[in-house]
Motif scaffolding. Structure first.
Motif, PDB file in Angstrom:
ATOM      1  N   TRP A 241      23.318  -1.496  -2.585  1.00 61.86           N
ATOM      2  CA  TRP A 241      22.535  -2.721  -2.716  1.00 61.86           C
ATOM      3  C   TRP A 241      22.095  -3.274  -1.365  1.00 61.86           C
ATOM      4  CZ3 TRP A 241      19.898  -3.982  -6.752  1.00 61.86           C
ATOM      5  CH2 TRP A 241      20.249  -3.371  -7.970  1.00 61.86           C
ATOM      6  N   ASN A 244      18.968  -1.302  -1.034  1.00 64.01           N
ATOM      7  CA  ASN A 244      17.998  -1.893  -1.955  1.00 64.01           C
ATOM      8  C   ASN A 244      17.464  -3.221  -1.429  1.00 64.01           C
ATOM      9  OD1 ASN A 244      18.082   0.166  -3.857  1.00 64.01           O
ATOM     10  ND2 ASN A 244      19.731  -0.771  -5.030  1.00 64.01           N
ATOM     11  N   PHE A 338      17.023  -7.393  -8.594  1.00 69.38           N
ATOM     12  CA  PHE A 338      18.171  -8.199  -8.188  1.00 69.38           C
ATOM     13  C   PHE A 338      18.349  -9.303  -9.221  1.00 69.38           C
ATOM     14  CE2 PHE A 338      17.542  -5.885  -4.391  1.00 69.38           C
ATOM     15  CZ  PHE A 338      18.709  -5.981  -3.652  1.00 69.38           C
TER      16      PHE A 338
END
Length: 339
Positions: A241, A244, A338
């Motif tokens: 993440w 990301n 998200f």
């Protein structure tokens, strides 16, 4: 075995897996630094500068993770690894994360028990030759000597390509990119083969880069990305993440220059606010502070900033975005939501 015993065993197994999964995050916090495996030196991706400071596109991923976890992008110990040593270094715990232009394959994922957490560069294998050789296509390389790094996906790709085109070649095995460069420039091989991005980075270090040509054929798919050990899901989530966040930040216009101001004032976009930690509890889900992504983005910029600074068209490496453009710009770059 009774149902209660089975459930008890599953509970113990689950607790053990959870404890093992949290181990790397705890180790990094206790140590106060991230041990990040990188290449032995590839300009634009990972190499020490004149002051001995590691710089590059992959280095940027390491620093972003350190910033997200420790709040300090400089809290990284860079560990140089070769094609042969990189997976052992990760499996043994010598490094917490491998960010070393490594191709995601099934065997590396499953048999070697790694967890690839994403793709930070879509690549493919190519060939570089001296312009004086007079070759304009890889299909003209029958009988060539080929410098090739051992322990990489390029070995099998090379064999497959030459066999499919009914050609022969003589391999010249090398351990590191530096050795490959030396052998190639010394004339020990007619062509050097590796990922096209690696060829561009290598050529950028030559005294006369224009005297060398990267041939047009791309003979494989090489999705490159960071990886962690299997069985370490919480740590894998953090690295995944963080990557990301860098990709999404570019899509939403969050940069190293404006990220702190956006975080302080919030925006009218809920997903941007969740990335910035202004809304929701995404940081808590990861076991990090609410502003973990703000710190990661501030460390070196979003994906686009890292690309342009280290390997983009205005750098000596000179790579176009191509497949690595955002999905809205015709590329493959895409972050899950998200939320």
């Amino acid at each position: 075995m009774t149902k209660s015993v089975i459930l008890g065993a599953l509970t113990v197994a689950g607790l053990s897996a959870g404890a093992a999964g949290a181990a790397t995050l705890d180790d990094v916090k206790d140590r106060g630094k991230l041990n990040c495996g990188v290449t032995t030196g590839l300009v634009g991706f990972a190499a020490p500068d004149a002051n001995g400071e590691w710089q590059g596109f992959d280095v940027g991923v390491c620093r972003a993770v350190a910033a997200a976890v420790l709040g300090d992008p400089s809290a990284v110990e860079f560990v140089p690894t070769t094609g042969k040593t990189r997976f052992t270094a990760l499996a043994s715990g010598e490094i917490d994360l491998l960010a070393r232009n490594t191709t995601w394959t099934l065997s590396r994922d499953v048999d070697l028990k790694n967890e690839f957490v994403g793709i930070n560069y879509y690549d493919g294998q190519g060939f570089m030759v001296p312009k004086a050789l007079g070759v304009s296509s890889a299909k003209e390389l029958n009988g060539a000597t080929v410098c090739i790094q051992t322990g990489t996906t390029t070995e099998l790709n090379l064999a497959d390509f030459f066999r499919a085109n009914d050609m022969e070649y003589e391999p010249v095995p090398i351990e590191t990119n530096a050795e490959g460069q030396q052998q190639y420039l010394a004339g020990a091989c007619d062509t050097y083969t590796t990922d096209a991005s690696g060829l561009a980075a290598t050529r950028a270090t030559f005294e006369n880069p224009t005297e060398h040509v990267i041939l047009p054929e791309i003979i494989s798919k090489e999705p490159l990305g960071p990886l962690v050990r299997h069985g370490d899901q919480p740590w894998g989530d953090i690295v995944r993440w963080t990557l990301n966040a860098l990709i999404a930040a570019e899509e939403f216009g969050i940069t190293s220059a404006n990220v702190e101001e956006l975080a302080a004032n919030g925006t009218d976009k809920p997903e941007v606010n969740r990335i910035l930690g202004v809304e929701g509890t995404l940081g808590e889900m990861l076991g990090l502070e609410a502003d973990w992504a703000v710190k990661a983005i501030a460390a070196g910029g979003n994906y686009g900033e890292l690309f342009e600074k280290h390997i983009g068209e205005k750098t000596p490496v000179g790579l176009a975005r191509g497949l690595n453009a955002q999905w809205k710009d015709g590329g493959l770059l895409y972050s899950p939501p998200f939320r």
